[in-house]
Write a protein that holds these residues in place. Structure first.
Motif, PDB file in Angstrom:
ATOM      1  N   GLU A  46      -3.481   7.341   7.934  1.00 53.28           N
ATOM      2  CA  GLU A  46      -3.659   6.535   6.733  1.00 53.28           C
ATOM      3  C   GLU A  46      -2.535   5.510   6.687  1.00 53.28           C
ATOM      4  O   GLU A  46      -1.360   5.860   6.596  1.00 53.28           O
ATOM      5  N   PHE A  87      -8.705   9.794 -12.060  1.00 51.15           N
ATOM      6  CA  PHE A  87     -10.034   9.516 -11.518  1.00 51.15           C
ATOM      7  C   PHE A  87     -10.639   8.248 -12.114  1.00 51.15           C
ATOM      8  O   PHE A  87     -11.486   7.604 -11.491  1.00 51.15           O
ATOM      9  N   LYS A 126      -7.319   5.990  -5.118  1.00 50.27           N
ATOM     10  CA  LYS A 126      -8.319   6.800  -4.435  1.00 50.27           C
ATOM     11  C   LYS A 126      -7.674   8.122  -4.042  1.00 50.27           C
ATOM     12  O   LYS A 126      -6.434   8.219  -3.965  1.00 50.27           O
ATOM     13  N   VAL A 127      -8.485   9.140  -3.807  1.00 48.32           N
ATOM     14  CA  VAL A 127      -7.982  10.471  -3.458  1.00 48.32           C
ATOM     15  C   VAL A 127      -8.545  10.873  -2.096  1.00 48.32           C
ATOM     16  O   VAL A 127      -9.745  10.733  -1.841  1.00 48.32           O
ATOM     17  N   LEU A 128      -7.656  11.358  -1.234  1.00 50.48           N
ATOM     18  CA  LEU A 128      -8.068  11.952   0.037  1.00 50.48           C
ATOM     19  C   LEU A 128      -7.928  13.465  -0.096  1.00 50.48           C
ATOM     20  O   LEU A 128      -6.818  13.989  -0.237  1.00 50.48           O
ATOM     21  N   LYS A 172       0.839  -1.189   0.000  1.00 50.29           N
ATOM     22  CA  LYS A 172       0.000   0.000   0.000  1.00 50.29           C
ATOM     23  C   LYS A 172       0.880   1.247   0.000  1.00 50.29           C
ATOM     24  O   LYS A 172       1.769   1.391   0.847  1.00 50.29           O
ATOM     25  N   THR A 205       0.765   2.464  -9.962  1.00 49.34           N
ATOM     26  CA  THR A 205      -0.203   1.387 -10.183  1.00 49.34           C
ATOM     27  C   THR A 205       0.423   0.219 -10.942  1.00 49.34           C
ATOM     28  O   THR A 205      -0.164  -0.862 -10.994  1.00 49.34           O
ATOM     29  N   ASN A 230      -7.556   1.576  -9.174  1.00 48.97           N
ATOM     30  CA  ASN A 230      -6.658   1.289  -8.050  1.00 48.97           C
ATOM     31  C   ASN A 230      -6.159   2.541  -7.336  1.00 48.97           C
ATOM     32  O   ASN A 230      -5.261   2.460  -6.504  1.00 48.97           O
ATOM     33  N   THR A 280      -3.002   5.697  -2.949  1.00 45.35           N
ATOM     34  CA  THR A 280      -3.818   6.804  -2.454  1.00 45.35           C
ATOM     35  C   THR A 280      -3.097   8.122  -2.705  1.00 45.35           C
ATOM     36  O   THR A 280      -1.929   8.275  -2.337  1.00 45.35           O
ATOM     37  N   ASP A 333      -3.034  -0.663  -4.562  1.00 47.05           N
ATOM     38  CA  ASP A 333      -3.634   0.215  -3.557  1.00 47.05           C
ATOM     39  C   ASP A 333      -2.821   1.507  -3.459  1.00 47.05           C
ATOM     40  O   ASP A 333      -1.884   1.629  -2.673  1.00 47.05           O
TER      41      ASP A 333
END
Length: 329
Positions: free
Chosen positions: A244, A206, A212-214, A162, A180, A210, A187, A185
């Protein structure tokens, strides 16, 4: 190449003047490659090593993508070998930090912080660039132990793990997409509610399953024991904190080229990188060449820096040969 007695400083100490056909400022892969090629061409180059002899690779541990080595090698060892090779073929390495340069005409002149003078019939600028860091707690502690500023360099070590990327510009989005290839995973962490990256890159980000955005998250500190285990974040809207989990964290908030010496003397782009003739290391001043990360904000790899160093030396030798031929009439 020769060293001569030069001017005196305010205390009356005589400063040395060092002259050469090719003066190189910077001693990373670009500068040392230029030195190797320049020395083999009989130019007896001088390399002024600067504040970080060996460049960014001296603070890099495992190097797995430099051609010619099947096993992982150490960055400091690679630079020691490059320097030894440059010296073996006739390069003179000098420890000094350049504080001013005069490129108004040949010979080009540089002044060290101790007052020594360096003169070169050609000048090769290889001062590099430094990754920008957050300055958060634990960032330097976990450098090389989970925290990195180069996904292309270190992403391979996080296969199947991750990872997080910190930033919101083109570099951050590109690094997230690159990662990726190794991780399922990924972020992206950004302190605002929108990205600065180009729209086409945002669309790819977007759409990737695989990633994601915080949003609205600022890094407070990097956490772990012996190695990174997570990133503590603070919500920039609510003030709430969270951790995280992450095996690897990539800081991607840009790079700062070491070009302060050349402001007002060479043309720089909006980010401060030296502008060169496309496909070459030639600056707008004949006889002055720029190579490595100081002129490359796209690739920033040791192997590409070494390649442009080679190009700078070859072009410097051709420049002098053409000039000497013209002088003979």
């Amino acid at each position: 190449m020769r060293s001569l007695d030069g001017a005196k400083d305010q205390q009356g100490t005589v400063m040395a003047t060092h002259t050469t056909k090719m003066l190189i400022i910077g001693s990373g892969p670009a500068g040392l490659s230029a030195a190797i090629y320049g020395a083999r061409a009989g130019m007896q180059p001088i390399v002024v090593q600067g504040l970080q002899p060996g460049g960014q690779l001296t603070i890099t541990t495992d190097v797995e993508n430099y051609p010619g080595f099947r096993d992982v090698i150490q960055g400091p060892w690679l630079m020691q070998e490059m320097q030894a090779q440059a010296e073996h073929v006739g390069t003179r390495m000098l420890w000094d930090t350049i504080v001013s340069v005069d490129m108004s005409g040949s010979p080009f002149r540089a002044i060290g912080d101790g007052g020594d003078i360096y003169e070169g019939d050609t000048l090769v600028i290889a001062t590099g660039a430094q990754a920008k860091w957050l300055g958060a707690s634990g960032e330097q502690e976990f450098s090389g132990k989970g925290v990195s500023a180069c996904a292309t360099c270190d992403g391979f070590f996080y296969r199947g793990k991750k990872v997080v990327v910190i930033g919101g510009g083109n570099t951050a989005v590109e690094e997230a997409l690159y990662l990726t290839n190794h991780s399922q995973d990924v972020t992206l962490i950004h302190r605002r509610d929108s990205l600065r990256a180009e729209k086409i890159l945002q669309d790819r980000l977007f759409a990737h399953p695989n990633i994601k955005v915080l949003w609205n998250k600022a890094v407070e500190r990097f956490v772990g024991e012996g190695g990174l285990t997570g990133v503590e974040l603070k919500d920039t809207v609510t003030g709430e904190t969270m951790v995280e989990p992450a095996d690897g964290a990539f800081v991607a908030i840009g790079h700062a080229p070491a070009t302060e010496l050349f402001r007002g003397k060479l043309e720089l782009d909006s980010s401060g990188y030296i502008i060169v003739e496309p496909g070459t290391p030639k600056t707008a001043i004949p006889g002055v060449f720029a190579c490595g990360d100081v002129m490359d904000h796209t690739y920033r790899q040791a192997v590409t820096a070494a390649g442009t160093g080679c190009m700078a030396a070859l072009d410097a030798e051709r420049y002098l040969a053409t000039k000497e031929f013209a002088a003979r009439g």
